[in-house]
Structures are given as structure tokens and as C-alpha cells.
Write a protein that holds these residues in place. Structure first.
Motif, PDB file in Angstrom:
ATOM      1  N   PRO A 121      -9.423-131.211  64.658  1.00 13.55           N
ATOM      2  CA  PRO A 121     -10.875-131.305  64.403  1.00 13.55           C
ATOM      3  C   PRO A 121     -11.630-131.814  65.640  1.00 13.55           C
ATOM      4  O   PRO A 121     -11.132-132.643  66.392  1.00 13.55           O
ATOM      5  CB  PRO A 121     -10.951-132.312  63.247  1.00 13.55           C
ATOM      6  CG  PRO A 121      -9.623-132.214  62.570  1.00 13.55           C
ATOM      7  CD  PRO A 121      -8.633-131.932  63.653  1.00 13.55           C
ATOM      8  N   ASN A 122     -12.811-131.284  65.846  1.00  9.93           N
ATOM      9  CA  ASN A 122     -13.699-131.704  66.938  1.00  9.93           C
ATOM     10  C   ASN A 122     -13.158-131.330  68.320  1.00  9.93           C
ATOM     11  O   ASN A 122     -13.481-131.976  69.318  1.00  9.93           O
ATOM     12  CB  ASN A 122     -13.953-133.213  66.884  1.00  9.93           C
ATOM     13  CG  ASN A 122     -15.375-133.558  67.301  1.00  9.93           C
ATOM     14  OD1 ASN A 122     -16.295-132.777  67.098  1.00  9.93           O
ATOM     15  ND2 ASN A 122     -15.552-134.727  67.898  1.00  9.93           N
ATOM     16  N   ALA A 123     -12.361-130.260  68.364  1.00  8.52           N
ATOM     17  CA  ALA A 123     -11.846-129.794  69.660  1.00  8.52           C
ATOM     18  C   ALA A 123     -12.830-128.875  70.369  1.00  8.52           C
ATOM     19  O   ALA A 123     -12.607-128.495  71.518  1.00  8.52           O
ATOM     20  CB  ALA A 123     -10.509-129.071  69.469  1.00  8.52           C
ATOM     21  N   GLY A 124     -13.897-128.489  69.674  1.00  9.74           N
ATOM     22  CA  GLY A 124     -14.903-127.619  70.292  1.00  9.74           C
ATOM     23  C   GLY A 124     -14.742-126.160  69.963  1.00  9.74           C
ATOM     24  O   GLY A 124     -15.270-125.299  70.681  1.00  9.74           O
ATOM     25  N   LYS A 125     -14.064-125.843  68.869  1.00  9.47           N
ATOM     26  CA  LYS A 125     -13.835-124.441  68.508  1.00  9.47           C
ATOM     27  C   LYS A 125     -15.138-123.737  68.144  1.00  9.47           C
ATOM     28  O   LYS A 125     -15.382-122.601  68.567  1.00  9.47           O
ATOM     29  CB  LYS A 125     -12.829-124.363  67.350  1.00  9.47           C
ATOM     30  CG  LYS A 125     -11.466-124.942  67.678  1.00  9.47           C
ATOM     31  CD  LYS A 125     -10.469-124.777  66.546  1.00  9.47           C
ATOM     32  CE  LYS A 125     -10.873-125.523  65.306  1.00  9.47           C
ATOM     33  NZ  LYS A 125     -10.941-126.990  65.532  1.00  9.47           N
ATOM     34  N   SER A 126     -15.961-124.389  67.338  1.00 12.25           N
ATOM     35  CA  SER A 126     -17.233-123.774  66.937  1.00 12.25           C
ATOM     36  C   SER A 126     -18.166-123.601  68.134  1.00 12.25           C
ATOM     37  O   SER A 126     -18.880-122.597  68.246  1.00 12.25           O
ATOM     38  CB  SER A 126     -17.916-124.617  65.861  1.00 12.25           C
ATOM     39  OG  SER A 126     -17.137-124.666  64.692  1.00 12.25           O
TER      40      SER A 126
END
Length: 350
Positions: free
Chosen positions: A168-173
Motif C-alpha cells: 500500500p502507498n507505493a504509488g501505483k495509482s
């Protein structure tokens, strides 16, 4: 439109119409004999895969689907009309699973594909059919057989070329919004993405469909954080783009966590080609980036890119590498067509 990737529905094919008990009655014909017609067959139920759907949300509001019954037979040996077939439209990539939740009945992977799931009942015979030398005026007719009925699960697995994976919050979006026209929700807290998103990028004049799934955590293969629901959406992908937050303390541990979850979930996911990218590098110095990349290289055999989705740094080079894997998979599929295997048509009675 809300995203729904699983639904349970009830399906009932049409019952066959009753046969007719009727006798010919005309002037000057005292004993006209039987002339009852047969009942019509019940309608069948089909699934059809269509391209313009990407969610199963419609099945939240309608769970029961019934095809039309066959018409009852009529006098003058007229057969009743056949019940109208029912066609249930589902997104491409939908699996039809039996009520036990395990038996896969059909995988709808091609647009326009149609599958018979429930067959309508046969119409009953009219009393004309029962006439014999010993019974020339039968007063009974066939009732018609019931149509097949069953409960099935519908499970949607997104069809995409590239699957974005990571914690989560790795910057995928952010990455998806930077390279495509998709606009998923973006925020600086974990689990901002709650359901998968699709986007289309153009690389080397090739269309690249990218799927962004919610972040995975340790234990995802067992359903923690709904991980098992999300991992199924990248089963059909040709390649993974594994994004890692370069600002975390131990990037190697982050990488190992995701790889372990993929391995425990399915061997198919473990063996898929992967491109690794250290994201958010705009927040680090050149020396820190080199240290993070070196630490990651000790546990990772894949090609590693240093990128920044927010600043747009090195995104095209990363996409070019990903597209190379996708191209090879596409060529392999064309060169090695799958052999067709004759199978007995599935039936709920099997």
C-alpha cells in the motif's frame, strides 16, 4: 459506476409447455378424433461475454434470471411456440463457477463468446401422439419437462497486459494516472485504492492495458486485506510491474514480502515476468538512490528502474521494458495456438 467482481445468481430455464387435449369437431363429422398439438419447448439460458462491461454491479440488483416457458399446445394439431431464450451479458474475463465455489464451469475470455448454461424443458406431447388402434380417443397429454435450474457464482478477473503490484502507498495509482488517462483516487495514506482500476498506455505504437490493484500486505494470499480477491485480477496479466516506495527504510524487505505472497497464492503468479521500479526517487539524493538500488539488487534478479511517477522521471524507459515482455508473450500466443480439446457439454446434472 461501482466496481463489483463477484456475484451469486439463480438461473432457471423455461419449462416445456403442456400438450393439448383436443378433438376435431366439424359439421357432419361425428367422430373427428384427437387433434391436440404439442407444447412448445422452454427457452434456454445463455451467457454472453461483451466488451462494454467492466463490472458485475448489475447483478447486485437482480439475482434471479428465468427464461420464458413454452406455450401450451393448441387444437388443430398446432404446436405451442418455443419460449424466448434468455441471454445474460457479462464482462469479458468472467468465470462461471458452480455453487460449490470451486468447480469452474466456463471462463468467458473472448468478446462475443456465448455459452449455454441451462437448457429449456421439452414441450409435452398432445393427445394426438397417444392415439393407437386400441385407444382412438385418448383424453390425456404430456405435461412438459421442467427447465434446468441452478445457482452459480460469477467471478470477474480483469484482463490486462500489465499488473501493477506492490505494498500500500507505493504509488501505483499515481503511476497509472501519469501514464494513462485513468483517474483513480490518489492520497498519501495506505489503501487509498479499494478496487481495481484499468488504464491504457501507448508505448512504441502499441496499446498497453494496465491494471492497478489495491496494495497487498503480508498474508494477502490467505485473504488478509482482501488480498486473495485482488490477486485474482492479475492472474491473466502478461507481466508484472512491481512498484516499491524508495523512501521506506528496507526496500529489499518490501520486495520479498510481495514476492512471497505471489508464490503462496499461485505458481502462475510466481513465474510471471516482472519489471521492478523504485518509485518516489525525486525525494532522495543520487547517493541514496544508488544505495537503495544496490540493496534491492541483492534480493531481486529482475531489471530495476528508478522512477518518479509524480515528476514523470524515467517512466517511458520503464514502460518500454514492460512492453518488451508483453510483445514476447503476444508472439508466443500467436506462434503456439492452443489445441482444441473435445469436452462433454457441462450440465448441472453431471
Amino acid at each position: 459506476m461501482k466496481f463489483l467482481d463477484q456475484a451469486k445468481i439463480y438461473i432457471k430455464a423455461g419449462d416445456g409447455g403442456k400438450g393439448c387435449v383436443s378433438f376435431r369437431r366439424e359439421k357432419f363429422i361425428e367422430f373427428g378424433g384427437p387433434n391436440g398439438g404439442d407444447g412448445g419447448n422452454g427457452g434456454n439460458v445463455y451467457f454472453e461475454a461483451v466488451e462494454n462491461l467492466n463490472t458485475l454491479i448489475d447483478f447486485r440488483y437482480q439475482q434471479h434470471f428465468k427464461a420464458q416457458k413454452g406455450q401450451q399446445g393448441m387444437g388443430s394439431e398446432m404446436t405451442g411456440y418455443k419460449g424466448e431464450d434468455l441471454i445474460i451479458k457479462v464482462p469479458v474475463g468472467t468465470e462461471i463457477v458452480a455453487e460449490d465455489g470451486e468447480t469452474v464451469i466456463k471462463d468467458m475470455v473472448e468478446a462475443g463468446e456465448r455459452f449455454l448454461i441451462a437448457k429449456g424443458g421439452k414441450g409435452g406431447l398432445g393427445n394426438t401422439r397417444f392415439k393407437s388402434s386400441t385407444n382412438q380417443a385418448p383424453r390425456y397429454a404430456g405435461p412438459g419437462t421442467p427447465g434446468e435450474e441452478l445457482w452459480v457464482w460469477l467471478r470477474l478477473k480483469i484482463i490486462a497486459d500489465v499488473g501493477l503490484i506492490g505494498l500500500p502507498n507505493a504509488g501505483k495509482s499515481t503511476f497509472l494516472s501519469a501514464v494513462t488517462s485513468a483517474r483513480p483516487k490518489i492520497a498519501d495514506y495506505p489503501f487509498t485504492t479499494l478496487h481495481p482500476h484499468l488504464g491504457v498506455a501507448w508505448v512504441d505504437n502499441q496499446e498497453l492495458v494496465i491494471a492497478d490493484i489495491p496494495g497487498l500486505i503480508e498474508g494477502a494470499h490467505e485473504g488478509i486485506g482482501l488480498g486473495d480477491r485482488f490477486l485474482k485480477h492479475v492472474e491473466r496479466c502478461s507481466v508484472f510491474l512491481h512498484l516499491i516506495d524508495a523512501t521506506t527504510e528496507d526496500v529489499a524487505a518490501d520486495y520479498v514480502t510481495i514476492r512471497k505472497e505471489l508464490e503462496l497464492y499461485s505458481d502462475k503468479l510466481k513465474d510471471k515476468p516482472t519489471v521492478v521500479a523504485l518509485n518516489k526517487c525525486d525525494a532522495l539524493t543520487a547517493e541514496e538512490i544508488m544505495e537503495k538500488k544496490a540493496a534491492l539488487a541483492k534480493v531481486c534478479d529482475a531489471q530495476i528502474f528508478t522512477i518518479s511517477a509524480v515528476a514523470g522521471e524515467n517512466l517511458q524507459a520503464c514502460l518500454h521494458a514492460v512492453n518488451g515482455f508483453v510483445g514476447r508473450v503476444r508472439q508466443k500466443v500467436i506462434a503456439e495456438p492452443q489445441a482444441t480439446e473435445e469436452k462433454k457439454p457441462w450440465s448441472p446434472l453431471n
